[in-house]
Design a protein around this motif. Structure first.
Motif, PDB file in Angstrom:
ATOM      1  N   GLN A   1       0.720  -1.166  -0.254  1.00 34.26           N
ATOM      2  CA  GLN A   1      -0.163  -0.026   0.041  1.00 34.26           C
ATOM      3  C   GLN A   1       0.745   1.248   0.003  1.00 34.26           C
ATOM      4  N   GLY A   2       2.017   1.272  -0.423  1.00 40.64           N
ATOM      5  CA  GLY A   2       2.801   2.395  -0.660  1.00 40.64           C
ATOM      6  C   GLY A   2       2.652   3.074  -1.787  1.00 40.64           C
ATOM      7  N   ILE A   3       3.014   4.187  -1.610  1.00 38.25           N
ATOM      8  CA  ILE A   3       2.768   5.299  -2.904  1.00 38.25           C
ATOM      9  C   ILE A   3       3.310   5.008  -4.021  1.00 38.25           C
ATOM     10  N   GLN A   4       4.642   4.156  -4.261  1.00 39.91           N
ATOM     11  CA  GLN A   4       5.114   3.711  -5.476  1.00 39.91           C
ATOM     12  C   GLN A   4       5.134   2.169  -5.186  1.00 39.91           C
ATOM     13  N   HIS A   5       5.611   1.709  -6.512  1.00 37.02           N
ATOM     14  CA  HIS A   5       5.420   0.035  -6.220  1.00 37.02           C
ATOM     15  C   HIS A   5       6.623  -0.465  -5.575  1.00 37.02           C
ATOM     16  N   LYS A   6       6.576  -1.651  -4.974  1.00 36.48           N
ATOM     17  CA  LYS A   6       7.412  -2.116  -3.998  1.00 36.48           C
ATOM     18  C   LYS A   6       8.737  -2.242  -4.634  1.00 36.48           C
ATOM     19  N   LEU A   7       8.889  -2.624  -5.660  1.00 41.48           N
ATOM     20  CA  LEU A   7      10.222  -2.920  -6.428  1.00 41.48           C
ATOM     21  C   LEU A   7      11.031  -1.557  -6.584  1.00 41.48           C
ATOM     22  N   THR A   8      10.403  -0.384  -6.239  1.00 38.81           N
ATOM     23  CA  THR A   8      11.126   0.738  -6.690  1.00 38.81           C
ATOM     24  C   THR A   8      11.249   1.274  -5.408  1.00 38.81           C
ATOM     25  N   GLN A   9      11.031   0.766  -4.258  1.00 39.34           N
ATOM     26  CA  GLN A   9      11.319   1.056  -2.807  1.00 39.34           C
ATOM     27  C   GLN A   9      12.935   0.997  -2.526  1.00 39.34           C
ATOM     28  N   LEU A  10      13.368   1.791  -1.677  1.00 33.73           N
ATOM     29  CA  LEU A  10      14.758   1.834  -1.310  1.00 33.73           C
ATOM     30  C   LEU A  10      14.901   0.747  -0.379  1.00 33.73           C
ATOM     31  N   VAL A  11      16.303   0.096  -0.472  1.00 30.24           N
ATOM     32  CA  VAL A  11      16.691  -0.880   0.567  1.00 30.24           C
ATOM     33  C   VAL A  11      18.168  -0.441   0.647  1.00 30.24           C
ATOM     34  N   GLY A  12      18.355   0.423   1.694  1.00 27.10           N
ATOM     35  CA  GLY A  12      19.982   1.116   1.719  1.00 27.10           C
ATOM     36  C   GLY A  12      19.761   2.228   0.673  1.00 27.10           C
ATOM     37  N   THR A  13      20.827   2.266  -0.138  1.00 27.42           N
ATOM     38  CA  THR A  13      20.611   3.352  -1.203  1.00 27.42           C
ATOM     39  C   THR A  13      20.377   2.725  -2.848  1.00 27.42           C
ATOM     40  N   SER A  14      19.785   1.480  -2.747  1.00 26.17           N
ATOM     41  CA  SER A  14      19.296   1.022  -4.002  1.00 26.17           C
ATOM     42  C   SER A  14      17.893   0.435  -3.936  1.00 26.17           C
ATOM     43  N   SER A  15      17.352   0.302  -5.220  1.00 27.45           N
ATOM     44  CA  SER A  15      15.780  -0.070  -5.170  1.00 27.45           C
ATOM     45  C   SER A  15      15.811  -1.479  -4.813  1.00 27.45           C
ATOM     46  N   VAL A  16      14.618  -1.991  -4.362  1.00 26.60           N
ATOM     47  CA  VAL A  16      14.516  -3.395  -3.961  1.00 26.60           C
ATOM     48  C   VAL A  16      14.709  -4.298  -5.249  1.00 26.60           C
ATOM     49  N   LEU A  17      14.547  -4.130  -6.387  1.00 25.13           N
ATOM     50  CA  LEU A  17      14.833  -4.776  -7.704  1.00 25.13           C
ATOM     51  C   LEU A  17      16.208  -4.697  -7.894  1.00 25.13           C
ATOM     52  N   ALA A  18      16.950  -3.413  -7.922  1.00 20.55           N
ATOM     53  CA  ALA A  18      18.337  -3.509  -8.063  1.00 20.55           C
ATOM     54  C   ALA A  18      19.072  -4.315  -7.324  1.00 20.55           C
ATOM     55  N   THR A  19      18.570  -4.229  -5.877  1.00 15.43           N
ATOM     56  CA  THR A  19      19.538  -4.890  -4.856  1.00 15.43           C
ATOM     57  C   THR A  19      19.239  -6.510  -4.944  1.00 15.43           C
ATOM     58  N   THR A  20      18.128  -7.002  -5.410  1.00 11.12           N
ATOM     59  CA  THR A  20      17.924  -8.525  -5.888  1.00 11.12           C
ATOM     60  C   THR A  20      18.728  -8.843  -6.987  1.00 11.12           C
ATOM     61  N   LEU A  21      18.839  -7.946  -7.929  1.00 12.97           N
ATOM     62  CA  LEU A  21      19.704  -8.225  -9.181  1.00 12.97           C
ATOM     63  C   LEU A  21      21.273  -8.242  -9.100  1.00 12.97           C
ATOM     64  N   VAL A  22      21.518  -7.340  -8.048  1.00 14.14           N
ATOM     65  CA  VAL A  22      23.155  -7.030  -7.903  1.00 14.14           C
ATOM     66  C   VAL A  22      23.507  -8.478  -7.087  1.00 14.14           C
ATOM     67  N   ASN A  23      22.632  -9.003  -6.080  1.00  9.87           N
ATOM     68  CA  ASN A  23      22.910 -10.236  -5.465  1.00  9.87           C
ATOM     69  C   ASN A  23      22.790 -11.297  -6.426  1.00  9.87           C
ATOM     70  N   ALA A  24      21.830 -11.328  -7.262  1.00 11.07           N
ATOM     71  CA  ALA A  24      21.833 -12.507  -8.201  1.00 11.07           C
ATOM     72  C   ALA A  24      22.879 -12.723  -8.929  1.00 11.07           C
ATOM     73  N   LEU A  25      23.467 -11.464  -9.398  1.00 11.46           N
ATOM     74  CA  LEU A  25      24.694 -11.211 -10.310  1.00 11.46           C
ATOM     75  C   LEU A  25      25.915 -11.862  -9.785  1.00 11.46           C
ATOM     76  N   ALA A  26      25.848 -11.469  -8.194  1.00  9.44           N
ATOM     77  CA  ALA A  26      26.998 -11.860  -7.595  1.00  9.44           C
ATOM     78  C   ALA A  26      27.151 -13.292  -7.415  1.00  9.44           C
ATOM     79  N   ALA A  27      26.371 -14.067  -7.710  1.00  8.16           N
ATOM     80  CA  ALA A  27      26.160 -15.573  -7.809  1.00  8.16           C
ATOM     81  C   ALA A  27      27.174 -16.241  -8.829  1.00  8.16           C
ATOM     82  N   GLU A  28      27.191 -15.178  -9.906  1.00  6.62           N
ATOM     83  CA  GLU A  28      28.063 -15.594 -10.941  1.00  6.62           C
ATOM     84  C   GLU A  28      27.266 -16.857 -11.833  1.00  6.62           C
ATOM     85  N   LEU A  29      26.153 -16.973 -11.920  1.00  8.49           N
ATOM     86  CA  LEU A  29      25.335 -17.609 -12.614  1.00  8.49           C
ATOM     87  C   LEU A  29      24.502 -16.573 -13.851  1.00  8.49           C
ATOM     88  N   PRO A  30      24.069 -17.318 -14.686  1.00  6.06           N
ATOM     89  CA  PRO A  30      23.281 -16.584 -15.899  1.00  6.06           C
ATOM     90  C   PRO A  30      21.910 -16.075 -15.169  1.00  6.06           C
TER      91      PRO A  30
END
Length: 207
Positions: free
Chosen positions: A19-48
């Protein structure tokens, strides 16, 4: 070179419980969005990594993955998206990476899943049709599927996702010291909990 399991990040949902003003994936976790943080951690696994998303999030995803690694679906809530659901998102992602040796399904609203957890689940897919991460005995994400389930995965549709396959096939539980496997963001309270957990974790220094 032997193919590897691919991480399919699901970022096409409507997020209607948030129920936030913006979509949850655009919300900040630290200095990055939820989506960006998820992607950075996924890429760090060194898998496609492949992102299944909609047009509003395509630009954000493109800051982290190549355009060829983004599958666009109709916007959630649009007439074209009716009846598709999580199952269709999984099917679209698996079909786009049909040459992978398996697939790890990771919801985009789980930004604290550690790269080591993704690697741990990926490693067992050569020997088990289904595997999932769990923390303190509680089932979480990602859920991994081996290549032998390709034909069933690409036929998924609706909101049930892959639960039917998880119930039908033997599953390997991977116990991990990673509370992030249980922390998805459905509500504003969930977001507050994730932010608090992040603030006390090594993630704040890695994203």
């Amino acid at each position: 070179m032997k193919s590897r399991p691919a991480v399919i990040v699901l970022a096409a949902g409507r997020g209607s419980r948030f129920q936030g003003i913006q979509h949850k994936l655009t919300q900040l976790v630290g200095t990055s969005s939820v989506l960006a943080t998820t992607l950075v951690n996924a890429l760090a696994a060194e898998l496609p990594v492949l992102v299944v998303t909609t047009e509003p999030f395509a630009e954000l995803a493109s800051h982290h993955v190549a355009t060829r690694d983004i599958v666009l679906l109709p916007a959630a809530g649009s007439a074209a998206s009716q009846g598709l659901g999580m199952g269709y998102s999984i099917a679209a992602g698996v079909a786009a990476r049909s040459d992978a040796s398996g697939w790890l399904i990771l919801p985009a609203d789980m930004p604290l899943v550690q790269p080591s957890t993704l690697r741990s689940v990926a490693r067992v897919l050569d020997h088990h049709p289904v595997a999932y991460a769990q923390h303190q005995g509680k089932r979480g994400h990602p859920v991994g599927f081996s290549a032998e389930l390709y034909s069933e995965l690409v036929r998924l549709t609706g909101d049930e996702g892959a639960r039917r396959l998880v119930a039908r096939y033997p599953c390997k539980e991977i116990e991990v010291d990673d509370p992030g496997v249980l922390l998805d963001i459905d509500t504003v309270d969930d977001l507050s909990h994730v932010r608090a957990t992040y603030a006390m974790s090594p993630f704040q220094n890695s994203v």
